[in-house]
Every structure is written in C-alpha cells, then in structure tokens.
Design a protein around this motif. Structure first.
Motif, PDB file in Angstrom:
ATOM      1  N   ILE A 157       6.736  39.761  23.350  1.00 27.66           N
ATOM      2  CA  ILE A 157       6.183  40.184  24.640  1.00 27.66           C
ATOM      3  C   ILE A 157       4.832  40.852  24.437  1.00 27.66           C
ATOM      4  N   GLU A 158       4.760  41.779  23.501  1.00 31.35           N
ATOM      5  CA  GLU A 158       3.522  42.537  23.297  1.00 31.35           C
ATOM      6  C   GLU A 158       2.416  41.691  22.698  1.00 31.35           C
TER       7      GLU A 158
ATOM      8  N   SER B 238      16.209  44.561  19.796  1.00 32.20           N
ATOM      9  CA  SER B 238      15.186  43.808  20.529  1.00 32.20           C
ATOM     10  C   SER B 238      13.821  43.730  19.842  1.00 32.20           C
TER      11      SER B 238
ATOM     12  N   ASP C  59      12.259  41.455  37.291  1.00 34.73           N
ATOM     13  CA  ASP C  59      11.620  41.236  35.997  1.00 34.73           C
ATOM     14  C   ASP C  59      11.400  42.558  35.266  1.00 34.73           C
ATOM     15  N   GLN C  60      11.066  43.621  36.006  1.00 34.87           N
ATOM     16  CA  GLN C  60      10.896  44.947  35.401  1.00 34.87           C
ATOM     17  C   GLN C  60      12.216  45.430  34.802  1.00 34.87           C
TER      18      GLN C  60
ATOM     19  N   PHE D 128       7.313  36.633  27.835  1.00 32.88           N
ATOM     20  CA  PHE D 128       8.676  36.490  28.331  1.00 32.88           C
ATOM     21  C   PHE D 128       8.668  35.603  29.553  1.00 32.88           C
TER      22      PHE D 128
ATOM     23  N   TYR E 273      13.644  46.534  26.279  1.00 32.68           N
ATOM     24  CA  TYR E 273      13.009  47.629  25.557  1.00 32.68           C
ATOM     25  C   TYR E 273      13.976  48.747  25.186  1.00 32.68           C
TER      26      TYR E 273
ATOM     27  N   CYS F 162      14.722  43.665  33.716  1.00 35.76           N
ATOM     28  CA  CYS F 162      15.037  42.894  32.504  1.00 35.76           C
ATOM     29  C   CYS F 162      14.203  43.378  31.325  1.00 35.76           C
ATOM     30  N   CYS F 163      12.931  43.626  31.549  1.00 32.02           N
ATOM     31  CA  CYS F 163      12.084  44.148  30.469  1.00 32.02           C
ATOM     32  C   CYS F 163      12.582  45.517  30.021  1.00 32.02           C
ATOM     33  N   ASP F 164      12.974  46.352  30.970  1.00 28.37           N
ATOM     34  CA  ASP F 164      13.503  47.661  30.612  1.00 28.37           C
ATOM     35  C   ASP F 164      14.769  47.540  29.783  1.00 28.37           C
TER      36      ASP F 164
ATOM     37  N   LEU G 166       3.570  42.022  29.359  1.00 28.62           N
ATOM     38  CA  LEU G 166       3.781  43.050  30.384  1.00 28.62           C
ATOM     39  C   LEU G 166       2.709  42.999  31.465  1.00 28.62           C
TER      40      LEU G 166
ATOM     41  N   ARG H 165      10.540  42.192  21.685  1.00 31.97           N
ATOM     42  CA  ARG H 165       9.471  43.131  22.056  1.00 31.97           C
ATOM     43  C   ARG H 165       8.154  42.726  21.411  1.00 31.97           C
TER      44      ARG H 165
END
Length: 165
Positions: A137-138, A130, A117-118, A12, A125, A120-122, A143, A134
């Motif tokens: 990203i993974e 998504s 950034d956390q 991301f 997720y 936005c990721c939350d 992360l 996801r």
C-alpha cells in the motif's frame, strides 16, 4: 462486492478501485483512469514502476471515476468489501499472484464508499501479520485513494463499526 486485497498499481483494491476501473467505459475509459492520453499505453511503459506524481494522479483519477459512478447510482448502492485471502496481489495477477500472508478478517459493508475502504485499511494496519500488505500500500501511495475521496466529498473517513456475529 469487492475482494479487498493488495494491488500492483494502486496499493490496494477496495470498493473505489472496483467501481472506478470496473465501471469505466471499456478500454478507453480504463486507459483514461490510468492516465494514458492515447488509445494505447506508451511503448515500453511499465506503469507499475511509475513516479510518485503519476501514482498519485492515478489515485485522483480513480476518485474522479468512482465519484461519477456514485453520483449516478446515488443512494442505490451498497459497498461490500470481503477481507479474505489477503494477498499483496490482485486477482488480476492470475496464477502469478502471491499467496496470502494475512489471516482472514471478515466483511465490511457500508453505503459510504470512503468509510468502507477506510475501515478495511484500518483493519489491515492494525493486524500483526500485515507487513507485506502495508508495504505494498505504502510503496504504491495507495492511501492517496482515501484522501482523494475525502477531497471529492465522497464520504466520511470516520465510521462506527457494528459487529454482526
């Protein structure tokens, strides 16, 4: 200001990627962040297919580069992540970028790069649409950006959301 979205190399692209690559010194600095020791990438290299340790090292290099920028600007920097047209691909993919598969979420703002950034990721997720992002990203160990920033003490992954309508 950053367009938060997926990215082929780092999973991301948020505020860290924006400043870590965007503020790196020309071609030499950008290559250093990507982990290339020489002026040009190795012949035939396809970094997007890099091994896990290479990917995680890239995330750590981005945190190092981002920390230098944050340290330089100090309290004179605010991070804005626009979560609109969320695609697995970055704008750098140009016309070959995949179309968005997620609904627009909104804008996150903070003086804390890790928190923004956390958050936005939350949001990603927790979104029901998504799965594609996801997976991007993974599969790219994206992360690791967040944990590398935490190790550098670049901010706090705990945040308070304040909704502005």
């Amino acid at each position: 200001m950053t367009h938060f979205k997926g990215h082929a190399s780092c999973g991301f692209g948020g505020s860290l990627k924006n400043i870590a690559i965007g503020c790196a010194d020309g071609k030499v600095g950008k290559r250093q962040v990507h982990g290339f020791k020489k002026q040009t990438p190795p012949e035939g290299s396809d970094w997007h297919g890099g091994a896990m340790d290479e990917r995680e090292k890239f995330m750590e290099n981005m945190a190092d580069s981002g920390k230098a920028t944050c340290d330089f600007f100090g309290k004179h920097i605010v991070f804005l992540n626009v979560m609109r047209r969320l695609s697995v691909d970055c704008d750098c993919a140009g016309t070959s970028a995949k179309e968005p598969t997620m609904a627009d979420i909104g804008i996150c703002a903070s003086t804390d790069i890790l928190a923004v950034d956390q958050a936005c990721c939350d949001f990603v997720y927790s979104a029901i649409d998504s799965a594609d992002l996801r997976e991007r990203i993974e599969s790219r160990h994206g992360l690791r950006q967040l944990s590398a920033m935490a190790e550098q003490k670049m901010g706090n992954p705990q945040y308070e959301l304040i909704s502005v309508d």
